[in-house]
Design a protein around this motif. Structure first.
Motif, PDB file in Angstrom:
ATOM      1  N   UNK A 394     -54.686  17.017 -30.575  1.00  0.00           N
ATOM      2  CA  UNK A 394     -55.642  17.537 -29.610  1.00  0.00           C
ATOM      3  C   UNK A 394     -56.897  16.670 -29.570  1.00  0.00           C
ATOM      4  N   UNK A 395     -57.357  16.207 -30.723  1.00  0.00           N
ATOM      5  CA  UNK A 395     -58.554  15.371 -30.771  1.00  0.00           C
ATOM      6  C   UNK A 395     -58.294  14.007 -30.159  1.00  0.00           C
ATOM      7  N   UNK A 396     -57.102  13.459 -30.392  1.00  0.00           N
ATOM      8  CA  UNK A 396     -56.787  12.130 -29.869  1.00  0.00           C
ATOM      9  C   UNK A 396     -56.837  12.089 -28.354  1.00  0.00           C
ATOM     10  N   UNK A 397     -56.545  13.207 -27.684  1.00  0.00           N
ATOM     11  CA  UNK A 397     -56.585  13.235 -26.226  1.00  0.00           C
ATOM     12  C   UNK A 397     -57.998  13.074 -25.694  1.00  0.00           C
ATOM     13  N   UNK A 398     -58.993  13.495 -26.463  1.00  0.00           N
ATOM     14  CA  UNK A 398     -60.385  13.388 -26.025  1.00  0.00           C
ATOM     15  C   UNK A 398     -61.051  12.093 -26.465  1.00  0.00           C
ATOM     16  N   UNK A 399     -60.427  11.327 -27.375  1.00  0.00           N
ATOM     17  CA  UNK A 399     -61.026  10.094 -27.877  1.00  0.00           C
ATOM     18  C   UNK A 399     -60.733   8.928 -26.937  1.00  0.00           C
ATOM     19  N   UNK A 400     -61.532   7.870 -27.021  1.00  0.00           N
ATOM     20  CA  UNK A 400     -61.265   6.686 -26.190  1.00  0.00           C
ATOM     21  C   UNK A 400     -59.920   6.045 -26.546  1.00  0.00           C
ATOM     22  N   UNK A 401     -59.420   5.229 -25.642  1.00  0.00           N
ATOM     23  CA  UNK A 401     -58.150   4.547 -25.880  1.00  0.00           C
ATOM     24  C   UNK A 401     -58.307   3.568 -27.049  1.00  0.00           C
ATOM     25  N   UNK A 402     -57.344   3.590 -27.937  1.00  0.00           N
ATOM     26  CA  UNK A 402     -57.407   2.733 -29.115  1.00  0.00           C
ATOM     27  C   UNK A 402     -58.445   3.184 -30.121  1.00  0.00           C
ATOM     28  N   UNK A 403     -58.686   4.484 -30.217  1.00  0.00           N
ATOM     29  CA  UNK A 403     -59.701   5.010 -31.140  1.00  0.00           C
ATOM     30  C   UNK A 403     -59.382   4.606 -32.576  1.00  0.00           C
ATOM     31  N   UNK A 404     -60.436   4.506 -33.385  1.00  0.00           N
ATOM     32  CA  UNK A 404     -60.293   3.955 -34.741  1.00  0.00           C
ATOM     33  C   UNK A 404     -60.192   5.033 -35.805  1.00  0.00           C
ATOM     34  N   UNK A 405     -60.017   6.311 -35.436  1.00  0.00           N
ATOM     35  CA  UNK A 405     -60.044   7.364 -36.464  1.00  0.00           C
ATOM     36  C   UNK A 405     -58.853   7.244 -37.421  1.00  0.00           C
ATOM     37  N   UNK A 406     -57.643   6.991 -36.877  1.00  0.00           N
ATOM     38  CA  UNK A 406     -56.488   6.828 -37.763  1.00  0.00           C
ATOM     39  C   UNK A 406     -56.552   5.518 -38.533  1.00  0.00           C
ATOM     40  N   UNK A 407     -57.163   4.490 -37.937  1.00  0.00           N
ATOM     41  CA  UNK A 407     -57.318   3.217 -38.657  1.00  0.00           C
ATOM     42  C   UNK A 407     -58.206   3.395 -39.880  1.00  0.00           C
ATOM     43  N   UNK A 408     -59.300   4.171 -39.738  1.00  0.00           N
ATOM     44  CA  UNK A 408     -60.167   4.460 -40.890  1.00  0.00           C
ATOM     45  C   UNK A 408     -59.381   5.185 -41.978  1.00  0.00           C
ATOM     46  N   UNK A 409     -58.586   6.157 -41.564  1.00  0.00           N
ATOM     47  CA  UNK A 409     -57.807   6.916 -42.537  1.00  0.00           C
ATOM     48  C   UNK A 409     -56.778   6.032 -43.218  1.00  0.00           C
ATOM     49  N   UNK A 410     -56.156   5.131 -42.482  1.00  0.00           N
ATOM     50  CA  UNK A 410     -55.153   4.248 -43.075  1.00  0.00           C
ATOM     51  C   UNK A 410     -55.771   3.283 -44.074  1.00  0.00           C
ATOM     52  N   UNK A 411     -56.917   2.694 -43.736  1.00  0.00           N
ATOM     53  CA  UNK A 411     -57.551   1.743 -44.655  1.00  0.00           C
ATOM     54  C   UNK A 411     -58.019   2.448 -45.921  1.00  0.00           C
ATOM     55  N   UNK A 412     -58.660   3.619 -45.768  1.00  0.00           N
ATOM     56  CA  UNK A 412     -59.115   4.358 -46.955  1.00  0.00           C
ATOM     57  C   UNK A 412     -57.931   4.777 -47.820  1.00  0.00           C
ATOM     58  N   UNK A 413     -56.849   5.213 -47.201  1.00  0.00           N
ATOM     59  CA  UNK A 413     -55.651   5.588 -47.955  1.00  0.00           C
ATOM     60  C   UNK A 413     -55.039   4.380 -48.641  1.00  0.00           C
ATOM     61  N   UNK A 414     -55.057   3.240 -47.967  1.00  0.00           N
ATOM     62  CA  UNK A 414     -54.529   2.006 -48.557  1.00  0.00           C
ATOM     63  C   UNK A 414     -55.320   1.614 -49.803  1.00  0.00           C
ATOM     64  N   UNK A 415     -56.646   1.629 -49.707  1.00  0.00           N
ATOM     65  CA  UNK A 415     -57.483   1.287 -50.857  1.00  0.00           C
ATOM     66  C   UNK A 415     -57.266   2.263 -52.015  1.00  0.00           C
ATOM     67  N   UNK A 416     -57.150   3.540 -51.688  1.00  0.00           N
ATOM     68  CA  UNK A 416     -56.942   4.540 -52.737  1.00  0.00           C
ATOM     69  C   UNK A 416     -55.595   4.351 -53.421  1.00  0.00           C
ATOM     70  N   UNK A 417     -54.568   4.025 -52.639  1.00  0.00           N
ATOM     71  CA  UNK A 417     -53.239   3.806 -53.209  1.00  0.00           C
ATOM     72  C   UNK A 417     -53.236   2.605 -54.151  1.00  0.00           C
ATOM     73  N   UNK A 418     -53.861   1.507 -53.726  1.00  0.00           N
ATOM     74  CA  UNK A 418     -53.894   0.318 -54.578  1.00  0.00           C
ATOM     75  C   UNK A 418     -54.692   0.566 -55.850  1.00  0.00           C
ATOM     76  N   UNK A 419     -55.787   1.321 -55.733  1.00  0.00           N
ATOM     77  CA  UNK A 419     -56.578   1.617 -56.923  1.00  0.00           C
ATOM     78  C   UNK A 419     -55.817   2.510 -57.891  1.00  0.00           C
ATOM     79  N   UNK A 420     -55.025   3.446 -57.373  1.00  0.00           N
ATOM     80  CA  UNK A 420     -54.227   4.320 -58.235  1.00  0.00           C
ATOM     81  C   UNK A 420     -53.188   3.524 -59.014  1.00  0.00           C
ATOM     82  N   UNK A 421     -52.653   2.471 -58.406  1.00  0.00           N
ATOM     83  CA  UNK A 421     -51.682   1.644 -59.122  1.00  0.00           C
ATOM     84  C   UNK A 421     -52.341   0.759 -60.162  1.00  0.00           C
ATOM     85  N   UNK A 422     -53.650   0.470 -59.970  1.00  0.00           N
ATOM     86  CA  UNK A 422     -54.359  -0.354 -60.940  1.00  0.00           C
ATOM     87  C   UNK A 422     -54.824   0.448 -62.149  1.00  0.00           C
ATOM     88  N   UNK A 423     -55.424   1.589 -61.914  1.00  0.00           N
ATOM     89  CA  UNK A 423     -56.045   2.374 -62.997  1.00  0.00           C
ATOM     90  C   UNK A 423     -55.373   3.716 -63.230  1.00  0.00           C
TER      91      UNK A 423
END
Length: 552
Positions: A394-423
């Motif tokens: 529902x939120x994606x329909x109101x956001x601009x085309x190519x919105x960065x909200x999922x990109x932010x979530x993917x990058x933060x999740x990626x960093x968290x995953x790599x850190x979990x494998x390190x420590x």
């Protein structure tokens, strides 16, 4: 001579009268009575003096007691005046501290002018707050990292979903064929949830999470009970609920055949014959615990594993791979094992729908750190995964085309995953990152999520997580959040419940909190290096280490 004779007679008469033997004197004891009277009067005087002394002592004692009471009353009044003054001073100090804190948040930690969209309910203190240890690369490097590493790594998500869904459909159909519709639990179609179906999965291997709703046979039905709908509920049970198993004759809306005896020649058009209308008498013993019976999570998972094993044995000859249980501590974890040595994991979780809503009771949530152990095996977790997927759509329909909200979530999740494998894993998980993003989506204007603001929004997301960690407070996005749009169809009992703090375990477990904070700041410190490294090349070791498997 006569005169002399008279005198002699007078003397004789006087002598005779005064003789003690002839006329004893009556007042002979007077002297003794006077002495007695005097002695008694002296004794009475002494008694009166003693009584006077006693009375004087009594008066003195009463006066002393009165003075003591007056002294105590004066001291009590002084203490009350002192206590009142102290309470007044404490109240003034508290008000002063609150005013200072409000001023500090409004003027020192307040967002910048180009940050938030002017909404009164926006979250304060994000833009101006320092993010210790974070120095993200420039916008061009960050965008190149996302396009090369994350977007390319998730290109085969659709193919993975198609393969898993086709196999699960066949597996559930085999399970239904083995069950009696009149006596066994009925399994419904699966529901895809979480990152694979919200298009932000970045971890490898790609993992599908599937809910499998099930309903009881007649004349039983499930009656969900939300803990958050009660007036007084412990904080550790606010995110749980219970599922009571009720017979038709126990429910006022049940069929009449379960409430009154039917003759041998009478037939219920809904349930068939009366003898067949009361099947499944062993359901309480198979899946329930307690009196009245409530569904037991351990018994349900044991039944579900047994049913899946039987269903797989029925269709195993059709496939050129094996099916095994993935993680022993996660009962719904399964994996497809190919002959080449590769594997494809997925989670198949039995759930119970709460009335006609998209809220589900889940026996467990896999891969979630910082979770509290339920107090009883009859406590089921509340899952808002379907609501979260609907909200993102529902939120994606109101956001601009190519919105960065999922990109932010993917990058933060990626960093968290790599850190979990390190420590090693900490108390911070992907669900917490997604919850933070949902709060920001609800607080910001749609125009703030343009593709060109990826770096600014990512910084804000990490600041939100840092602020929540330092305060040990991350509110659940749905429970107690009245800002959620009413069009979501959220149950009213959930909307009006007390807010649930997802970081409450940090208050009780200091070692976990310290490890999580250290790991978070270590992740911020390593983020620039990881982004630059993965921007240059994509490592080949993106698959997670295999877990112990039990072949079905």
């Amino acid at each position: 001579m006569a005169l002399g004779l008279f005198r002699v007679c007078l003397v004789v008469v006087t002598a005779i009268i005064n003789h003690p033997l002839l006329f004893p004197r009556e007042n002979a004891t007077v002297p003794e009575s006077e002495e007695e009277i005097i002695r008694k009067m002296q004794a009475h005087q002494e008694k009166l003096q003693l009584e006077q002394l006693r009375l004087e002592e009594e008066v003195a004692r009463l006066a002393a007691e009165r003075e003591a009471l007056e002294r105590v009353a004066d001291e009590g009044q002084q203490q009350n005046e002192t206590r009142t003054a102290w309470d007044l001073w404490s109240t003034l100090c508290m008000i002063l501290f609150l005013v200072i804190e409000v001023w500090r948040q409004d003027h020192q930690d307040g967002p910048s002018a180009d940050c938030l969209g002017g909404d009164e309910d926006e979250l304060p203190g994000l833009e101006g707050a320092p993010l210790r240890g974070l120095t993200l690369p420039n916008k061009a490097t960050l965008e190149h990292f996302y396009e090369r590493c994350i977007r390319g790594a998730t290109a085969d998500a659709a193919r993975t979903r198609e393969l898993v869904e086709g196999f699960v459909d066949d597996l559930l159909e085999a399970l239904r064929s083995l069950c009696s519709r009149d006596a066994d639990v009925e399994v419904e179609d699966f529901i895809g949830v979480d990152s694979m179906y919200e298009n932000w999965q970045v971890d490898r291997p790609l993992l599908c999470d599937l809910f499998v709703p099930f309903v009881p046979p007649e004349p039983y039905h499930f009656r969900p009970e939300l803990c958050c709908s009660r007036r007084s509920v412990p904080l550790d049970r606010q995110g749980y609920g219970q599922v009571r198993v009720v017979r038709a004759e126990e429910d006022a809306l049940g069929c009449v055949c379960g409430k009154s005896p039917l003759g041998e020649d009478m037939l219920c058009l809904l349930h068939g014959s009366h003898s067949a209308g009361r099947p499944g008498r062993g359901l309480e013993a198979l899946l329930c615990a307690g009196d009245p019976p409530y569904l037991d999570t351990a018994r349900v998972m044991k039944w579900f594993q047994t049913a899946l094993t039987r269903a797989w044995h029925r269709i195993a000859h059709k496939y050129e791979f094996d099916l095994a249980f993935g993680q022993l501590d996660s009962p719904g974890s399964l994996k497809i094992k190919f002959r080449s040595g590769k594997f494809m994991p997925f989670n198949l979780i039995p759930v119970i729908q709460c009335d006609d809503s998209d809220l589900y009771f889940v026996s467990h949530l896999p891969r979630e750190p910082c979770g509290e152990t339920p107090a009883s095996s009859t406590d089921w977790l509340l899952s808002f995964a379907v609501y979260e997927r609907h909200f993102l759509r529902m939120t994606s329909k109101a956001l601009p085309e190519g919105a960065c909200h999922l990109s932010c979530l993917q990058i933060a999740s990626f960093l968290l995953c790599k850190q979990s494998r390190l420590t090693g894993p900490s108390g911070l998980g992907n669900y917490h990152v997604k919850t933070a993003l949902l709060h920001l989506l609800l607080s910001r204007r749609p125009a703030d999520w343009q593709a060109g603001q990826l770096d600014a929004r990512l910084r804000e997301l990490l600041r939100f997580l840092e602020k929540s960690l330092l305060e040990k407070k991350l509110p659940h996005f749905f429970i107690g959040n009245r800002r959620v749009p009413e069009g979501m169809g959220l149950p009213e009992a959930v909307r009006r419940a007390e807010p649930l703090n997802l970081f409450r375990p940090f208050v009780l477990r200091r070692s976990l909190y310290r490890k999580t904070v250290d790991s978070f700041y270590e992740m911020l410190k390593n983020a620039p290096v990881l982004i630059r490294e993965y921007s240059l090349h994509i490592p080949s070791d993106q698959a997670s280490p295999p877990h112990k498997a039990v072949v079905l």
